[in-house]
Design an enzyme around this catalytic site. Structure first.
Site, PDB file in Angstrom:
ATOM      1  N   LYS A 219      10.845  66.795  86.633  1.00 52.56           N
ATOM      2  CA  LYS A 219      11.001  67.605  85.517  1.00 52.56           C
ATOM      3  C   LYS A 219      11.896  68.979  85.532  1.00 52.56           C
ATOM      4  CE  LYS A 219       7.368  68.299  82.015  1.00 52.56           C
ATOM      5  NZ  LYS A 219       7.945  67.717  80.925  1.00 52.56           N
ATOM      6  N   GLU A 255      12.852  55.556  78.335  1.00 55.90           N
ATOM      7  CA  GLU A 255      11.702  56.389  77.820  1.00 55.90           C
ATOM      8  C   GLU A 255      12.314  56.937  76.565  1.00 55.90           C
ATOM      9  OE1 GLU A 255      10.280  59.763  80.044  1.00 55.90           O
ATOM     10  OE2 GLU A 255      11.988  59.700  81.460  1.00 55.90           O
TER      11      GLU A 255
HETATM   12  N1  PLP Z   1       8.739  62.085  80.007  1.00 50.76           N
HETATM   13  C1  PLP Z   1       9.374  63.024  79.612  1.00 50.76           C
HETATM   14  C2  PLP Z   1      10.744  63.077  79.625  1.00 50.76           C
HETATM   15  C3  PLP Z   1       8.821  64.255  79.149  1.00 50.76           C
HETATM   16  O1  PLP Z   1       9.159  65.264  79.125  1.00 50.76           O
HETATM   17  C4  PLP Z   1       7.360  64.079  79.344  1.00 50.76           C
HETATM   18  C5  PLP Z   1       6.448  65.223  79.216  1.00 50.76           C
HETATM   19  O2  PLP Z   1       5.784  65.820  80.175  1.00 50.76           O
HETATM   20  C6  PLP Z   1       6.707  62.843  79.739  1.00 50.76           C
HETATM   21  C7  PLP Z   1       7.370  61.641  79.798  1.00 50.76           C
HETATM   22  C8  PLP Z   1       5.380  62.673  79.742  1.00 50.76           C
HETATM   23  O3  PLP Z   1       4.707  63.172  80.912  1.00 50.76           O
HETATM   24  P1  PLP Z   1       3.090  63.541  81.139  1.00 50.76           P
HETATM   25  O4  PLP Z   1       2.308  62.524  80.487  1.00 50.76           O
HETATM   26  O5  PLP Z   1       3.079  63.780  82.423  1.00 50.76           O
HETATM   27  O6  PLP Z   1       3.227  64.937  80.020  1.00 50.76           O
HETATM   28  C1  COI Z   2       5.322  67.894  77.750  1.00 53.03           C
HETATM   29  O1  COI Z   2       4.619  66.747  77.142  1.00 53.03           O
HETATM   30  O2  COI Z   2       4.319  68.491  78.226  1.00 53.03           O
HETATM   31  C2  COI Z   2       6.592  67.991  77.897  1.00 53.03           C
HETATM   32  O3  COI Z   2       6.905  68.809  78.625  1.00 53.03           O
HETATM   33  C3  COI Z   2       7.404  67.371  76.854  1.00 53.03           C
HETATM   34  C4  COI Z   2       8.331  68.591  75.904  1.00 53.03           C
HETATM   35  C5  COI Z   2       9.182  67.680  75.368  1.00 53.03           C
HETATM   36  C6  COI Z   2       7.337  69.231  75.379  1.00 53.03           C
END
Ligand code: PLP
Ligand code: COI
Length: 376
Positions: A219, A255
């Site tokens: 991330k 994704e």
């Molecule tokens: N994929 C991307 C590119 C994201 O920015 C996020 C957000 O965090 C996710 C997937 C989903 O991840 P999570 O479920 O850990 O928030």
């Molecule tokens: C999240 O879901 O926490 C993310 O970081 C995604 C972002 C596009 C807000």
């Protein structure tokens, strides 16, 4: 700010009202027997935007060590014009949420997994990882200090928690910085996509989100910077988001810009795209567990060819911000793939997953051991 004593000095966030409907808009923050009312906000109409809240956490890394860190009310950062983050985008971040449960506790959902992912993201960008147990304590401190900003149960809103870390010292040759800041701010949010849980229309992007052996699995802020042109292009064309295919062959589903994708096949099984260049979503990993262990669904986690997508019955996006957002249609260069679940409501399987996951998060369905972290 209305203040009442309730005689409960447990230090927890206990509600004065036994019945949950009263609780929904009456929960206060118990500060040693004093009830502090929530902020005066139209919680049910929040969108996904930034509000300056009261306290944030900051720790500095210098001379090879993190300082002890702490809370500050100062929402501004002063940096060298040559800071590593400004010149070479050396930054990583996380996203998680705090919720008010039905019985008025303030909880976070699986923050240990965010701590771990941020550790991995930082290490991959040659940054000194922030220790996981300190990450959890910092989350606790910031949420506690901003408890009046945690949306009440039943409002549909939540407190979005944004931990982030960046190179703060000057770098001019391409190199990691010597100094860093780890910070966390919080902001109350509503739904990520306009229209709440109405099915979305996505487009197949002509841009790539992540290269093979690149940074798609961490991330890092840079992944999002490079998606901005793609996302604005999609918005200008009237689409909610992009669906990215694998950069090497453009045949496999990866994704979207801010969420993983899930599908439901004709037999009602959950199909979950697997790829080394997508972010390992905590929501997606939780959904696969919920599907198997709560709903008895078969989960098929594998590479998914884009050519298979028209065979699927339902599609959804999953992430902290997106929660589970249904997808009604995917536009592939003018050719529409319409899911059987349609454009009006969530499909039946996605709906069951949504209800179970959010039920666990809100505390009215029992969570697996270790998923719920209470803020005390
Ligand atoms: N994929 C991307 C590119 C994201 O920015 C996020 C957000 O965090 C996710 C997937 C989903 O991840 P999570 O479920 O850990 O928030
Ligand atoms: C999240 O879901 O926490 C993310 O970081 C995604 C972002 C596009 C807000």
């Amino acid at each position: 700010m209305a203040v009442t004593g309730n005689g409960d000095s447990s230090g927890g966030n206990r509600c004065l009202f036994a019945d949950s409907e009263m609780c929904a808009f009456s929960c206060g923050t118990n500060l040693g027997g004093i009830i502090m009312e929530k902020k005066d906000i139209d919680w049910s109409n929040l969108d996904f935007s930034y509000h300056v809240t009261d306290q944030r956490y900051v720790a500095h890394y210098k001379d090879g060590a993190w300082d002890e860190g702490g809370l500050t009310s100062d929402d501004k950062i002063v940096l060298s014009e040559d800071a590593g983050v400004l010149q070479y985008s050396q930054s990583v971040f996380e996203g998680l949420k705090a919720y008010t449960t039905e019985d008025c506790r303030t909880v976070c959902f699986r923050p240990d997994l965010n701590a771990h992912r941020m550790y991995e993201s930082a290490a991959y960008l040659e940054m000194p990882p922030f220790p996981a147990e300190r990450f959890l304590d910092a989350v606790r401190q910031v949420v506690k200090a901003n408890e009046a900003w945690v949306p009440p149960y039943g409002s549909g809103a939540s407190l979005y928690i944004r931990p982030y870390m960046f190179g703060s010292s000057p770098v001019i040759g391409v190199a990691p910085a010597d100094e860093y800041q780890f910070r966390i701010f919080v902001t109350p949010v509503g739904p990520y996509f306009k229209g709440g849980v109405k099915p979305l229309t996505l487009k197949v992007s002509d841009f790539d989100r992540a290269a093979p052996h690149g940074t798609g699995h961490i991330k890092a802020g840079l992944n999002y910077a490079m998606s901005l042109h793609a996302i604005m292009t999609a918005h200008r064309e009237g689409f909610a988001e992009n669906i990215y295919l694998d950069a090497a062959t453009r045949t496999k589903v990866e994704e979207t810009g801010g969420a993983n994708i899930i599908f439901v096949d004709a037999d009602g099984n959950l199909v979950v795209p697997k790829s080394p260049s997508i972010l390992p979503s905590i929501t997606r990993r939780s959904i696969t567990y919920v599907a198997e262990h709560y709903l008895g669904l078969k989960v098929d986690e594998r590479e998914v060819l884009f050519s298979e997508v028209p065979n699927f019955k339902e599609c959804g996006l999953c992430g902290t911000a997106a929660v589970i957002s249904p997808v009604g249609k995917i536009n592939d260069h003018g050719k529409e793939i319409c899911f059987a679940s349609g454009m009006k409501e969530m499909g039946p399987v996605i709906k069951k997953l949504y209800d179970t996951l959010t039920g666990i998060q809100m505390g009215h369905i029992e969570a697996p051991e270790g998923w719920i972290y209470e803020i005390k």
